[in-house]
Design a protein around this motif. Sequence first.
Motif, PDB file in Angstrom:
ATOM      1  N   ARG A  32      75.939  90.821  11.297  1.00 40.22           N
ATOM      2  CA  ARG A  32      74.872  91.669  10.775  1.00 40.22           C
ATOM      3  C   ARG A  32      74.024  90.900   9.780  1.00 40.22           C
ATOM      4  N   ILE A  33      72.775  91.266   9.734  1.00 37.90           N
ATOM      5  CA  ILE A  33      71.836  90.719   8.762  1.00 37.90           C
ATOM      6  C   ILE A  33      71.277  91.881   7.970  1.00 37.90           C
ATOM      7  N   VAL A  34      71.262  91.712   6.668  1.00 39.64           N
ATOM      8  CA  VAL A  34      70.585  92.677   5.821  1.00 39.64           C
ATOM      9  C   VAL A  34      69.248  92.037   5.455  1.00 39.64           C
ATOM     10  N   LEU A  35      68.189  92.558   6.068  1.00 37.71           N
ATOM     11  CA  LEU A  35      66.842  92.074   5.763  1.00 37.71           C
ATOM     12  C   LEU A  35      66.356  92.791   4.521  1.00 37.71           C
ATOM     13  N   LYS A  36      65.983  92.004   3.529  1.00 37.89           N
ATOM     14  CA  LYS A  36      65.482  92.583   2.290  1.00 37.89           C
ATOM     15  C   LYS A  36      64.009  92.211   2.143  1.00 37.89           C
ATOM     16  N   ILE A  44      70.425  94.915  10.458  1.00 36.38           N
ATOM     17  CA  ILE A  44      70.262  94.762  11.912  1.00 36.38           C
ATOM     18  C   ILE A  44      71.347  93.816  12.414  1.00 36.38           C
ATOM     19  N   SER A  45      71.547  93.798  13.713  1.00 42.41           N
ATOM     20  CA  SER A  45      72.544  92.888  14.275  1.00 42.41           C
ATOM     21  C   SER A  45      71.922  91.505  14.476  1.00 42.41           C
ATOM     22  N   VAL A  46      72.761  90.492  14.349  1.00 45.81           N
ATOM     23  CA  VAL A  46      72.316  89.119  14.583  1.00 45.81           C
ATOM     24  C   VAL A  46      71.836  88.979  16.022  1.00 45.81           C
ATOM     25  N   SER A  47      72.490  89.663  16.948  1.00 47.05           N
ATOM     26  CA  SER A  47      72.096  89.546  18.362  1.00 47.05           C
ATOM     27  C   SER A  47      70.673  90.055  18.587  1.00 47.05           C
ATOM     28  N   GLU A  48      70.265  91.104  17.860  1.00 46.98           N
ATOM     29  CA  GLU A  48      68.893  91.592  17.994  1.00 46.98           C
ATOM     30  C   GLU A  48      67.887  90.545  17.505  1.00 46.98           C
ATOM     31  N   LEU A  49      68.203  89.907  16.390  1.00 47.15           N
ATOM     32  CA  LEU A  49      67.313  88.878  15.856  1.00 47.15           C
ATOM     33  C   LEU A  49      67.311  87.652  16.761  1.00 47.15           C
ATOM     34  N   SER A  50      68.467  87.310  17.321  1.00 49.34           N
ATOM     35  CA  SER A  50      68.561  86.189  18.262  1.00 49.34           C
ATOM     36  C   SER A  50      67.722  86.443  19.503  1.00 49.34           C
ATOM     37  N   THR A  51      67.760  87.679  20.004  1.00 50.18           N
ATOM     38  CA  THR A  51      66.956  88.040  21.170  1.00 50.18           C
ATOM     39  C   THR A  51      65.472  87.896  20.860  1.00 50.18           C
ATOM     40  N   LEU A  52      65.050  88.345  19.680  1.00 47.86           N
ATOM     41  CA  LEU A  52      63.660  88.161  19.263  1.00 47.86           C
ATOM     42  C   LEU A  52      63.313  86.681  19.246  1.00 47.86           C
ATOM     43  N   ALA A  53      64.177  85.863  18.645  1.00 49.34           N
ATOM     44  CA  ALA A  53      63.913  84.432  18.539  1.00 49.34           C
ATOM     45  C   ALA A  53      63.844  83.762  19.915  1.00 49.34           C
ATOM     46  N   GLU A  54      64.742  84.126  20.813  1.00 49.77           N
ATOM     47  CA  GLU A  54      64.824  83.471  22.111  1.00 49.77           C
ATOM     48  C   GLU A  54      63.786  83.967  23.111  1.00 49.77           C
ATOM     49  N   THR A  55      63.539  85.269  23.128  1.00 52.48           N
ATOM     50  CA  THR A  55      62.695  85.841  24.188  1.00 52.48           C
ATOM     51  C   THR A  55      61.407  86.485  23.685  1.00 52.48           C
ATOM     52  N   GLY A  56      61.364  86.790  22.404  1.00 58.04           N
ATOM     53  CA  GLY A  56      60.205  87.508  21.866  1.00 58.04           C
ATOM     54  C   GLY A  56      60.327  89.014  22.014  1.00 58.04           C
ATOM     55  N   THR A  64      61.683  99.035  14.325  1.00 50.97           N
ATOM     56  CA  THR A  64      61.659  99.998  13.220  1.00 50.97           C
ATOM     57  C   THR A  64      61.884  99.287  11.891  1.00 50.97           C
ATOM     58  N   SER A  65      62.863  98.388  11.871  1.00 47.06           N
ATOM     59  CA  SER A  65      63.164  97.648  10.639  1.00 47.06           C
ATOM     60  C   SER A  65      61.980  96.794  10.207  1.00 47.06           C
TER      61      SER A  65
END
Length: 184
Positions: A32-36, A44-56, A64-65
């Motif tokens: 998990r990542i706590v975005l401040k 948010i989950s790290v996997s969600e951020l990884s998906t953004l980084a890899e695929t956009g 939402t975050s």
Amino acid sequence: MRSLFSSLRRALFFASTVAVCLNGTNAGAADRIVLKYGLLQNSISVSELSTLAETGKVSDSLETSLNRLQQNPQDIRRTLTQPVNVNPILLDRVLNSPAGDLILDQIGQVVSTSSNRANRQALRSALVLSATRDGQISLIEVIENYPSPEVQVDAKRLADAYLQLQRLRDSVQAIQDIWENLNL
């Protein structure tokens, strides 16, 4: 004798980091990542951020975050994926020095443990592990390799962390240049 133990300790740390990397395990890696962003924060989950980084692609919860934090997903993606080339062996040496502690403390103001304890050790491990794979570091790799179940990221200062990685690369490159000149 003291320098021998210091060198041995660094070599063992580097070897264990490489072993973990080559085994492909992410045991202990952040989930998990706590975005401040100022007073606002969102998990948010790290996997969600990884998906953004890899695929956009942006998941609904990540969108939402990021909207809540007033962050553009593509700007975050660019910052997360910009690579910094670095020699992993020299990186390990630099990060295990007083100058490395200072750099780790600066990056630790942006990326940290939730308890704010052992930030240096966690960052050192994540940075070296990230560089070991391909001689490059990106912020998403550092987050993915962060050895804590949760990592806190100051989204407002994320670009600052990337600049710190570039400064780290420049320091490692300067040491490598000096080393090469001494070995001529």
